[in-house]
Design a protein around this motif. Structure first.
Motif, PDB file in Angstrom:
ATOM      1  N   LEU A 117     -39.614  23.169 -52.944  1.00 29.34           N
ATOM      2  CA  LEU A 117     -38.958  23.006 -51.649  1.00 29.34           C
ATOM      3  C   LEU A 117     -39.449  24.047 -50.639  1.00 29.34           C
ATOM      4  O   LEU A 117     -39.614  23.753 -49.457  1.00 29.34           O
ATOM      5  CB  LEU A 117     -37.443  23.087 -51.798  1.00 29.34           C
ATOM      6  N   MET A 140     -39.531  24.497 -46.438  1.00 30.22           N
ATOM      7  CA  MET A 140     -38.142  24.739 -46.047  1.00 30.22           C
ATOM      8  C   MET A 140     -37.854  26.225 -46.037  1.00 30.22           C
ATOM      9  O   MET A 140     -38.395  26.960 -46.859  1.00 30.22           O
ATOM     10  CB  MET A 140     -37.181  24.087 -47.042  1.00 30.22           C
ATOM     11  N   PRO A 141     -36.988  26.676 -45.158  1.00 33.82           N
ATOM     12  CA  PRO A 141     -36.518  28.063 -45.240  1.00 33.82           C
ATOM     13  C   PRO A 141     -35.731  28.231 -46.544  1.00 33.82           C
ATOM     14  O   PRO A 141     -35.055  27.305 -46.988  1.00 33.82           O
ATOM     15  CB  PRO A 141     -35.599  28.226 -44.034  1.00 33.82           C
ATOM     16  N   TRP A 142     -35.818  29.401 -47.159  1.00 35.58           N
ATOM     17  CA  TRP A 142     -35.233  29.554 -48.484  1.00 35.58           C
ATOM     18  C   TRP A 142     -33.725  29.341 -48.521  1.00 35.58           C
ATOM     19  O   TRP A 142     -33.220  28.809 -49.519  1.00 35.58           O
ATOM     20  CB  TRP A 142     -35.661  30.863 -49.150  1.00 35.58           C
ATOM     21  N   PRO A 143     -32.934  29.699 -47.489  1.00 32.92           N
ATOM     22  CA  PRO A 143     -31.499  29.403 -47.599  1.00 32.92           C
ATOM     23  C   PRO A 143     -31.218  27.891 -47.658  1.00 32.92           C
ATOM     24  O   PRO A 143     -30.358  27.440 -48.411  1.00 32.92           O
ATOM     25  CB  PRO A 143     -30.886  30.015 -46.341  1.00 32.92           C
ATOM     26  N   TYR A 144     -31.970  27.122 -46.885  1.00 31.51           N
ATOM     27  CA  TYR A 144     -31.799  25.676 -46.883  1.00 31.51           C
ATOM     28  C   TYR A 144     -32.241  25.085 -48.221  1.00 31.51           C
ATOM     29  O   TYR A 144     -31.569  24.217 -48.781  1.00 31.51           O
ATOM     30  CB  TYR A 144     -32.601  25.085 -45.725  1.00 31.51           C
ATOM     31  N   ALA A 145     -33.366  25.570 -48.756  1.00 33.23           N
ATOM     32  CA  ALA A 145     -33.862  25.097 -50.047  1.00 33.23           C
ATOM     33  C   ALA A 145     -32.869  25.443 -51.161  1.00 33.23           C
ATOM     34  O   ALA A 145     -32.615  24.623 -52.044  1.00 33.23           O
ATOM     35  CB  ALA A 145     -35.228  25.716 -50.348  1.00 33.23           C
ATOM     36  N   ALA A 193     -29.609  25.886 -50.817  1.00 31.00           N
ATOM     37  CA  ALA A 193     -28.421  25.046 -50.652  1.00 31.00           C
ATOM     38  C   ALA A 193     -28.668  23.635 -51.183  1.00 31.00           C
ATOM     39  O   ALA A 193     -27.817  23.073 -51.890  1.00 31.00           O
ATOM     40  CB  ALA A 193     -28.015  25.004 -49.179  1.00 31.00           C
ATOM     41  N   LEU A 194     -29.822  23.059 -50.883  1.00 36.50           N
ATOM     42  CA  LEU A 194     -30.134  21.717 -51.383  1.00 36.50           C
ATOM     43  C   LEU A 194     -30.289  21.707 -52.896  1.00 36.50           C
ATOM     44  O   LEU A 194     -29.874  20.755 -53.566  1.00 36.50           O
ATOM     45  CB  LEU A 194     -31.400  21.185 -50.721  1.00 36.50           C
ATOM     46  N   ASN A 195     -30.879  22.750 -53.448  1.00 31.98           N
ATOM     47  CA  ASN A 195     -31.055  22.835 -54.895  1.00 31.98           C
ATOM     48  C   ASN A 195     -29.702  22.938 -55.599  1.00 31.98           C
ATOM     49  O   ASN A 195     -29.463  22.263 -56.598  1.00 31.98           O
ATOM     50  CB  ASN A 195     -31.944  24.024 -55.241  1.00 31.98           C
TER      51      ASN A 195
END
Length: 110
Positions: A31, A37-42, A44-46
């Protein structure tokens, strides 16, 4: 796990975590790297994707289903994984095939 001792249940949980952790780290890396993707978004999705499996496991544990219904849902899940692997992963896996022998070898290894 309903008929198992707590020791066995915790062993199953530990084995599941050890099995899934590398996969989740790899998903996170994909991701971030491939999807940019920015790591916070990645993250959260994970986590959200992982919670779906946990919620499904809790529901499956609480609901009484017949063996044929259980088999049906396992078959659907297996079909979805097979479809994903053949349509998404195989395309990348078969990239730069140089000969028929190379293609057959990769298909057998896949």
């Amino acid at each position: 796990a309903k008929g198992c001792s707590s020791t066995r249940v915790w062993a199953i949980v530990a084995a599941s975590v050890m099995h899934e952790f590398p996969q989740e780290v790899a998903d996170f890396a994909i991701l971030i790297d491939a999807a940019k993707m920015p790591w916070p978004y990645a993250l959260a999705l994970n986590v959200l994707g992982s919670l779906g499996a946990v919620i499904g496991a809790v529901v499956a544990y609480q609901v009484q289903v017949s063996p044929s219904t259980h088999g049906f849902f396992l078959s659907v899940a297996a079909g979805l994984f097979t479809y994903t692997s053949l349509t998404e992963l195989a395309r990348t896996f078969m990239h730069n095939v140089r000969s028929l022998h190379d293609a057959i070898w990769r298909c057998c290894a896949f």
